[in-house]
Scaffold this motif. Sequence first.
Motif, PDB file in Angstrom:
ATOM      1  N   ARG A  68      -4.100 -10.788   1.998  1.00  0.00           N
ATOM      2  CA  ARG A  68      -2.901 -10.462   2.782  1.00  0.00           C
ATOM      3  C   ARG A  68      -1.622 -10.837   2.025  1.00  0.00           C
ATOM      4  O   ARG A  68      -0.615 -10.113   2.084  1.00  0.00           O
ATOM      5  CB  ARG A  68      -2.963 -11.200   4.132  1.00  0.00           C
ATOM      6  N   GLN A  99      -0.744  -8.253  -0.435  1.00  0.00           N
ATOM      7  CA  GLN A  99      -0.111  -7.095   0.224  1.00  0.00           C
ATOM      8  C   GLN A  99       1.353  -7.386   0.549  1.00  0.00           C
ATOM      9  O   GLN A  99       2.222  -6.541   0.335  1.00  0.00           O
ATOM     10  CB  GLN A  99      -0.813  -6.774   1.552  1.00  0.00           C
ATOM     11  N   LEU A 100       1.634  -8.597   1.059  1.00  0.00           N
ATOM     12  CA  LEU A 100       3.019  -8.957   1.402  1.00  0.00           C
ATOM     13  C   LEU A 100       3.907  -8.928   0.159  1.00  0.00           C
ATOM     14  O   LEU A 100       5.036  -8.436   0.213  1.00  0.00           O
ATOM     15  CB  LEU A 100       3.079 -10.360   2.014  1.00  0.00           C
ATOM     16  N   GLN A 159       3.538  -7.156  -2.507  1.00  0.00           N
ATOM     17  CA  GLN A 159       3.724  -5.747  -2.883  1.00  0.00           C
ATOM     18  C   GLN A 159       4.755  -5.079  -1.968  1.00  0.00           C
ATOM     19  O   GLN A 159       5.637  -4.350  -2.431  1.00  0.00           O
ATOM     20  CB  GLN A 159       2.371  -5.025  -2.785  1.00  0.00           C
ATOM     21  N   GLU A 160       4.658  -5.386  -0.671  1.00  0.00           N
ATOM     22  CA  GLU A 160       5.594  -4.833   0.312  1.00  0.00           C
ATOM     23  C   GLU A 160       7.028  -5.271  -0.005  1.00  0.00           C
ATOM     24  O   GLU A 160       7.957  -4.461   0.013  1.00  0.00           O
ATOM     25  CB  GLU A 160       5.198  -5.382   1.686  1.00  0.00           C
ATOM     26  N   ILE A 161       7.192  -6.549  -0.315  1.00  0.00           N
ATOM     27  CA  ILE A 161       8.520  -7.078  -0.639  1.00  0.00           C
ATOM     28  C   ILE A 161       9.027  -6.422  -1.931  1.00  0.00           C
ATOM     29  O   ILE A 161      10.170  -5.978  -2.011  1.00  0.00           O
ATOM     30  CB  ILE A 161       8.479  -8.625  -0.738  1.00  0.00           C
ATOM     31  N   TYR A 162       8.176  -6.336  -2.919  1.00  0.00           N
ATOM     32  CA  TYR A 162       8.535  -5.689  -4.180  1.00  0.00           C
ATOM     33  C   TYR A 162       9.040  -4.266  -3.919  1.00  0.00           C
ATOM     34  O   TYR A 162      10.096  -3.862  -4.408  1.00  0.00           O
ATOM     35  CB  TYR A 162       7.320  -5.659  -5.117  1.00  0.00           C
ATOM     36  N   ASN A 163       8.304  -3.507  -3.123  1.00  0.00           N
ATOM     37  CA  ASN A 163       8.673  -2.115  -2.825  1.00  0.00           C
ATOM     38  C   ASN A 163       9.996  -2.019  -2.066  1.00  0.00           C
ATOM     39  O   ASN A 163      10.757  -1.085  -2.264  1.00  0.00           O
ATOM     40  CB  ASN A 163       7.587  -1.430  -1.976  1.00  0.00           C
ATOM     41  N   ASP A 164      10.265  -2.983  -1.187  1.00  0.00           N
ATOM     42  CA  ASP A 164      11.489  -2.940  -0.392  1.00  0.00           C
ATOM     43  C   ASP A 164      12.733  -3.277  -1.204  1.00  0.00           C
ATOM     44  O   ASP A 164      13.822  -2.796  -0.904  1.00  0.00           O
ATOM     45  CB  ASP A 164      11.396  -3.918   0.793  1.00  0.00           C
ATOM     46  N   CYS A 218      10.411 -13.996   6.259  1.00  0.00           N
ATOM     47  CA  CYS A 218       8.991 -13.762   6.015  1.00  0.00           C
ATOM     48  C   CYS A 218       8.231 -14.985   6.495  1.00  0.00           C
ATOM     49  O   CYS A 218       8.545 -16.108   6.120  1.00  0.00           O
ATOM     50  CB  CYS A 218       8.780 -13.559   4.513  1.00  0.00           C
ATOM     51  N   ASP A 230      10.897 -10.082   9.569  1.00  0.00           N
ATOM     52  CA  ASP A 230      10.718  -8.856   8.796  1.00  0.00           C
ATOM     53  C   ASP A 230       9.309  -8.713   8.224  1.00  0.00           C
ATOM     54  O   ASP A 230       8.799  -7.614   8.113  1.00  0.00           O
ATOM     55  CB  ASP A 230      11.759  -8.826   7.669  1.00  0.00           C
ATOM     56  N   TYR A 231       8.724  -9.827   7.814  1.00  0.00           N
ATOM     57  CA  TYR A 231       7.375  -9.789   7.239  1.00  0.00           C
ATOM     58  C   TYR A 231       6.512 -10.857   7.904  1.00  0.00           C
ATOM     59  O   TYR A 231       6.897 -12.026   7.926  1.00  0.00           O
ATOM     60  CB  TYR A 231       7.405 -10.072   5.729  1.00  0.00           C
TER      61      TYR A 231
END
Length: 177
Positions: free
Chosen positions: A18, A21-22, A24-29, A124, A140-141
Amino acid sequence: MINEIEKVLITKEELKERIAQLGQEIYNDYLDEPIFALCILRGSFVFFADLVRNIDKPVEVAFLHAASYFGGTESAGHVKIDEHMVDVTGKNLIIIEDIVDSGRTLAALKEQFKDKSPKSIKICTLLDKPDRRVVPVDVDYVGFVVPDEFVVGYGLDYDQKFRNLPYIGVLKREVYS
Ligand code: IMP
Ligand code: MG
């Protein structure tokens, strides 16, 4: 598993997956935007160290003490944030917490930082215990939503113990009653 733990709620492997994944999500945002990650001590130290290593670009880090629990399992109802100033001016601040319970800690932190001119603020948290919310907060996360049980491990403590457990576990009631 150690004797004081009733059951493992989140395993080491689930945490690892998990948190990747978090990250990666932060990186993408944020993409090309710089990130200023603020670790709320002490509970976030394990999560923080794992999370920032899963964001695949340079991240500025800072640390701040906040406490709303003073020994037991009930929130003291007021939040103590240390005086040490973290300069967030113009930064994309991400506040990293271990758990959102009553919401008082994050509400107080957001209040403290909103006048300090960050470029943006996000929150987060590894764990969210929504059943216990007293003060509303926008998170947010979220890593995992957990039931209303007192959990320890992976940074979270009871009376300063159990922070070193590599999993999130539910503490046996007899330990704190
Ligand atoms: P809040 O201000 O009530 O949201 O509480 C947040 C803080 O309380 C967290 O940062 C934790 O340090 C602590 N806390 C809340 N629930 C738990 C729990 O189940 N286990 C350990 N610490 C907790
Ligand atoms: Mg904490």
